[in-house]
Design an enzyme around this catalytic site. Structure first.
Site, short mmCIF file in Angstrom:
data_model
loop_
_atom_site.label_atom_id
_atom_site.label_comp_id
_atom_site.label_asym_id
_atom_site.label_seq_id
_atom_site.Cartn_x
_atom_site.Cartn_y
_atom_site.Cartn_z
CB SER A 2 -5.42 0.82 -1.51
OG SER A 2 -4.54 -0.27 -1.61
CE LYS A 28 -11.03 -8.68 7.74
NZ LYS A 28 -10.26 -7.89 6.82
CB CYS A 31 -10.19 -4.47 13.65
SG CYS A 31 -9.90 -4.12 11.93
CD GLU A 45 -11.79 -9.47 2.71
OE1 GLU A 45 -11.69 -9.91 3.87
OE2 GLU A 45 -11.03 -8.61 2.25
CD GLU A 102 -3.21 0.41 2.10
OE1 GLU A 102 -4.17 -0.31 1.79
OE2 GLU A 102 -3.04 0.84 3.26
CD GLU A 118 -14.42 -9.51 -6.48
OE1 GLU A 118 -15.12 -10.45 -6.90
OE2 GLU A 118 -14.90 -8.55 -5.85
#
Ligand code: SF4
Ligand code: SF4
Ligand code: SF4
Ligand code: FES
Length: 607
Positions: free
Chosen positions: A341, A380, A537, A383, A278, A388
């Site tokens: 990002s 998550k 988090c 996710e 990043e 992808e």
């Protein structure tokens, strides 16, 4: 200051405080159900009713302001009788199958029955039509258990600014859910899970992955590999009676080994890797802008060691490790996705490296590996289903357990967590720096990135005491700072004198404000960190309940303690990350790094 009497005791109060606040400050316990911290006080359940001299009706203590000379009685026979009747009415429309319920033993409705000494309801009547909505990969809605407190509605609308949950229908047909007969799987829900942390009962909870993980652990043809996110170690102990803010890193690793995981890696390792990818992505965007403006030529670019194909110079760049935030951006800011990002989140990077680099080095068939992520986050779970984010056609991570689910497994396995010895993580993906530790809190990713970017550009450490960028430390909704690049290395001369403004926000309503600024062309920032959950988090949707402001603060302190206790505190100093680039990835932003560590985004419906 004003004075009032509660149960005959004269107490002091400030004008504007509620009866409940004053009672609590004086250690007088009034039961509540719908009320939640500073977030939610709409006086809907009336369980906190008290007698107030001169009032014809009982008053809800959580919404009634005190006045000078007020006389309050909180536990008269009339009050106790009223509370029991209200509770029994709610119970008459509740399944009360506590023995089969995940909230058994940690349910506010169950606890209230004990306080009020109600064992069963005298009322038998019509039952609400109810259904289970398990259409989302992350959150399950069980309306049979809902007591209509509306805490989730306040959280989703006011804290998160999403509006996926609202009261639908009226009267006895009232139900909490998405509008237009949508289900969570098709609504604008970001799967942040904040509603699951405030729900007092089992009406909203994470989708179960415990069953699948137990199965994998007992499958002798699978090698089970687990990784743990930075924020889990600062909260898991709360599930076992340890004080909030107790770091349990070593005990957590021991517990995972006792559960049967064969390899225990640390997501902090790939948090350090994220900073490399990043950080260089940010520098590449800045270089691309300088090239577009004619302030740097190809020869100077080559000397920087940046990837040959520079990204588009889209600024501000925004962090991408919070999947709830990413889904929110895809729903509500589809035109601005180029600002994100392209880095995958750290656990997806670790999953990708496990199924490629680690598998190759150890002669393992990646199809036989079962990778589990222990995360503070419910999003998550969604996710890992994104097409992808597959790695070489395989699932990158096979299952996500929240901190709460891991605690359930530890209890089920009869592990005496509080008395476990400490164990270290396994190599090669177990070593990490303090910069990775602070990924667990709001402001952490930004500070970690700045520690590396500033040093790459100037060869000096970030000029803040103890490496902490103070203006972005803490739990404020939006925090800003600016960093001046001075006396930079010759190769980076195009950054000389630049005052880089940065912003950090956590919780999605703050993100919305910053995105609106970008949209209107008024954003002054170069780099923005967004975390989907308030506080980052450390108060993710999968963390132990409750998450109060005090508990958030203690978890935050634990995370900074871990950072400060590490011998290495900057991601680029992690020797195992350097080795990973030497032997496998090449350099940050290389073609292989892009294949395994970066991703793409997609627009989603707004309704
Ligand atoms: S939500 Fe609470 S009261 Fe309802 S069944 Fe579950 S444990 Fe029992
Ligand atoms: S998971 Fe988050 S976005 Fe979805 S309903 Fe709950 S609070 Fe709202
Ligand atoms: S789903 Fe939970 S938080 Fe929402 S209204 Fe029902 S009981 Fe309250
Ligand atoms: S707790 Fe006061 S009305 Fe529900």
């Amino acid at each position: 200051m004003i004075h009032l009497s509660i149960n005959g005791q004269i107490v002091e109060a400030q004008a504007g405080q509620t009866i409940l606040e004053v009672a609590r400050a004086n250690k007088i316990l009034i039961p509540t159900l719908c009320h939640f911290n500073q977030l939610h006080a709409i006086g809907s359940c009336r369980i906190c009713s008290v007698e107030v001299a001169g009032s014809k009706t009982l008053m809800a203590a959580c919404v009634t302001p005190v006045s000078d000379g007020m006389v309050v009685l909180s536990h008269t026979a009339k009050v106790r009788q009223m509370r029991k009747v209200l509770y029994e009415l709610m119970l008459s429309d509740h399944p009360a199958d506590c023995l089969h319920c995940d909230r058994n033993g940690c349910c506010e409705f169950q606890d209230l029955g004990e306080v009020l000494q109600v064992k069963e309801s005298r009322f038998v009547g019509k039952r609400s039509k109810s259904a289970i909505d398990d259409s989302s990969p992350a959150i399950v809605r069980d309306t049979t258990k809902c007591i209509l407190c509306r805490r989730c509605v306040s959280t989703c609308n006011e804290v998160q600014g999403v509006g996926a949950l609202n009261a639908q229908n009226r009267g006895f047909a009232t139900e909490i859910g998405p509008g237009g007969r949508e289900r969570l799987g098709t609504a604008v829900c970001t799967y942040c899970g904040q509603c699951t942390t405030v729900c007092p009962v089992d009406a909203l909870h994470e989708k179960d992955s415990v069953t699948a993980v137990w199965q994998a652990l007992s499958d002798r043809y699978r090698k089970t590999i687990v990784q743990t996110a930075p924020a889990v170690r600062a909260a898991l102990g709360e599930e076992f009676g340890l004080a909030p803010g107790t770091l349990v890193t070593g005990k957590m690793v021991s517990a995972l080994r006792q559960l049967g995981f064969q390899v225990v890696f640390d997501t902090n390792f790939t948090a350090d890797l994220t900073i490399q990818e990043e950080g260089y992505e940010l520098l590449s965007r800045l270089a691309a802008l300088a090239k577009q403006q004619g302030r740097i030529d190809d020869r100077q670019l080559a000397a920087l060691g940046l990837p040959h194909h520079l990204p588009d110079p889209v600024l501000p760049m925004i962090t991408s490790c919070s999947p709830g935030w990413i889904k929110y951006a895809e729903h509500f800011h589809g035109d601005l996705l180029a600002h994100l990002s392209t880095c995958r989140s750290p656990h997806m990077m670790l999953g990708a490296l496990t199924k490629t680099w680690y598998a190759q080095n150890n002669g393992l068939d990646p199809t036989e590996l079962y990778v589990v992520s222990i995360m503070p986050c419910t999003a998550k779970k969604f996710e890992i289903t994104r097409p992808e984010l597959k790695t070489c056609g395989l699932e990158t991570v096979d299952a996500v357990l929240t901190t709460r689910e891991l605690a359930r497994m530890i209890r089920e396995a009869g592990i005496d967590f509080a008395n476990l010895p400490d164990s270290p993580f396994d190599s090669p993906m177990g070593e990490s720096t303090g910069a990775a530790a602070i990924f667990g809190t709001t402001g952490g990713v930004m500070e970690a990135a700045l520690r590396t970017v500033y040093e790459v550009v100037t060869s000096r450490p970030l000029p803040f005491e103890n490496l902490h960028v103070q203006p972005i430390v803490g739990l404020d909704r939006i925090k800003t700072a600016s960093i001046r690049f001075e006396n930079v290395l010759p190769a980076w001369s195009f950054l000389e004198g630049i005052e880089a403004s940065i912003a950090v926000t956590s919780g999605l309503s703050g993100a919305s404000q910053l995105m609106d600024e970008i949209e209107s062309g008024t954003s002054p920032y170069v780099f923005i960190e967004v975390m989907g959950c308030p506080g980052g988090c450390l108060s993710g949707g999968g963390q132990p309940r409750p998450t109060t402001p005090e508990i958030r603060q203690l978890r935050l302190q634990a995370i900074y303690r871990e950072d400060e206790g590490k011998p290495l505190r900057k991601s680029h100093d992690n020797p195992d990350i350097r080795k990973l680039y030497e032997v496998f990835l090449g350099q940050p932003g290389s073609q292989l790094a892009h294949e395994l560590l970066h991703t793409t985004y997609q627009r989603r419906n707004k309704i």
